[in-house]
Write a protein that holds these residues in place. Structure first.
Motif, mmCIF file in Angstrom:
data_model
loop_
_atom_site.group_PDB
_atom_site.id
_atom_site.type_symbol
_atom_site.label_atom_id
_atom_site.label_comp_id
_atom_site.label_asym_id
_atom_site.label_seq_id
_atom_site.Cartn_x
_atom_site.Cartn_y
_atom_site.Cartn_z
ATOM 1 N N ALA A 42 0.826 -1.206 0.000
ATOM 2 C CA ALA A 42 0.000 0.000 0.000
ATOM 3 C C ALA A 42 0.858 1.253 0.000
ATOM 4 O O ALA A 42 1.977 1.268 0.529
ATOM 5 C CB ALA A 42 -0.923 -0.002 1.228
ATOM 6 N N GLU A 43 0.318 2.293 -0.580
ATOM 7 C CA GLU A 43 1.008 3.577 -0.635
ATOM 8 C C GLU A 43 1.089 4.220 0.749
ATOM 9 O O GLU A 43 0.270 3.955 1.625
ATOM 10 C CB GLU A 43 0.272 4.529 -1.582
ATOM 11 N N ASP A 44 2.077 5.089 0.924
ATOM 12 C CA ASP A 44 2.265 5.801 2.186
ATOM 13 C C ASP A 44 1.430 7.081 2.158
ATOM 14 O O ASP A 44 1.953 8.179 2.001
ATOM 15 C CB ASP A 44 3.747 6.119 2.391
ATOM 16 N N TRP A 45 0.130 6.928 2.303
ATOM 17 C CA TRP A 45 -0.797 8.056 2.272
ATOM 18 C C TRP A 45 -1.464 8.201 3.636
ATOM 19 O O TRP A 45 -1.769 7.212 4.309
ATOM 20 C CB TRP A 45 -1.902 7.847 1.234
ATOM 21 N N GLN A 46 -1.727 9.445 4.017
ATOM 22 C CA GLN A 46 -2.613 9.728 5.145
ATOM 23 C C GLN A 46 -3.897 10.307 4.554
ATOM 24 O O GLN A 46 -3.852 11.280 3.808
ATOM 25 C CB GLN A 46 -1.986 10.734 6.101
ATOM 26 N N VAL A 47 -5.020 9.698 4.897
ATOM 27 C CA VAL A 47 -6.283 10.097 4.281
ATOM 28 C C VAL A 47 -7.319 10.385 5.364
ATOM 29 O O VAL A 47 -7.649 9.511 6.168
ATOM 30 C CB VAL A 47 -6.821 9.001 3.339
ATOM 31 N N SER A 48 -7.808 11.612 5.396
ATOM 32 C CA SER A 48 -8.895 11.994 6.293
ATOM 33 C C SER A 48 -10.203 11.923 5.508
ATOM 34 O O SER A 48 -10.312 12.502 4.419
ATOM 35 C CB SER A 48 -8.689 13.417 6.822
ATOM 36 N N LEU A 49 -11.176 11.212 6.047
ATOM 37 C CA LEU A 49 -12.465 11.042 5.382
ATOM 38 C C LEU A 49 -13.516 11.795 6.186
ATOM 39 O O LEU A 49 -13.837 11.398 7.310
ATOM 40 C CB LEU A 49 -12.808 9.564 5.268
ATOM 41 N N ILE A 50 -14.036 12.875 5.622
ATOM 42 C CA ILE A 50 -14.914 13.773 6.365
ATOM 43 C C ILE A 50 -16.255 13.905 5.654
ATOM 44 O O ILE A 50 -16.321 14.250 4.471
ATOM 45 C CB ILE A 50 -14.248 15.155 6.527
#
Length: 258
Positions: A90-98
């Motif tokens: 998996a990619e090194d992403w930070q994802v905020s789901l709002i």
């Protein structure tokens, strides 16, 4: 730097797909359009994403919650429920789901992110249904160089989107979806300063109407002119064109995600 992707629209013109999923989850080459967009940003070093969810936002949440597991080898301990992950890709992403509301308009969705974004400085924003080979590094440098509140990426496809009248790099006038005319149009891939929140009123605010029109009139909206590839996915025809480009092995946006 945070990158906002607007993912909450109904996608009614692509109802063949969006009856079951939000438009950013429509697949091109076996991957959701959302993934393609995030990979474009990743190529330029942007990996902190904020997704403005609305219509069928749970589908996007489920996809990302299970993303790491799908791309890893698993050992499941049935008695305890523990899962060991190995060989993740998996990619090194930070994802905020709002959740920004089912019926909010584009400006309203952005306004609901104010507390999440206003203290972080400059941020990027785009739509969840378009890809491009735009140089995001150059776009950001252009934005920082002019010192205004907003930058829009101007592209040159058919004139069914927000038309831009540009002079000396400055947006002199902004008109959403002109019925006729040729020239530069709104291609998304925005860069904003937190001051843009002062131009947003409520959930019913359409970003492409009063906010951008006012910013243009006040000389606070600049255009980064991108003569290269850009393609949205409004209709089945658009989806099929994107799929054909992917199948060719020479999709213009792919060079951004190697």
């Amino acid at each position: 730097m945070k990158t906002v992707i607007l993912c909450g629209g109904l996608g009614t013109r692509l109802s063949e797909e969006t009856q079951l999923k939000p438009k950013p989850m429509v697949e091109i080459g076996g991957q959701p359009m959302l993934w393609h967009i995030m990979k474009i940003y990743e190529r330029h070093g942007f990996n902190d994403f904020t997704l403005a969810l609305g219509y069928k936002g749970g589908v996007i949440k489920d996809y990302l919650l299970n993303y790491h597991a799908r791309l890893s080898d698993l050992t499941v301990h049935l008695k305890t429920g523990r899962v060991d992950y190995s060989n993740p890709t998996a990619e090194d992403w930070q994802v905020s789901l709002i959740d920004t509301g089912t019926n909010s308009m584009t400006g309203g969705r952005l306004l609901r992110l104010k507390s999440h974004l206003q203290s972080t400085g400059t941020f990027m924003l785009t739509y969840g249904d378009g890809v491009s080979d735009v140089d995001l590094t150059a776009l950001l440098a252009f934005h920082r160089g002019h010192g205004k509140l907003a930058t829009v990426t101007a592209v040159r496809p058919s004139a069914r989107f927000g038309g831009l009248h540009i002079g000396g790099g400055r947006v002199l006038d902004f008109k959403e979806k002109p019925q006729s005319g040729e020239g530069w149009i709104n291609g998304g891939f925005f860069v904003f300063e937190p001051g843009v929140f002062d131009y947003l009123a409520d959930d019913a605010t359409v970003l492409e109407q009063a906010p951008l029109e006012t910013l243009a009139a006040e000389g606070q909206l600049m255009a980064y002119e991108h003569p290269g590839y850009w393609q949205c996915m409004d209709t089945v025809r658009d989806r099929d064109a994107l799929q054909s480009a992917w199948d060719s092995g020479h999709a213009p946006w792919i060079k951004q995600v190697n």
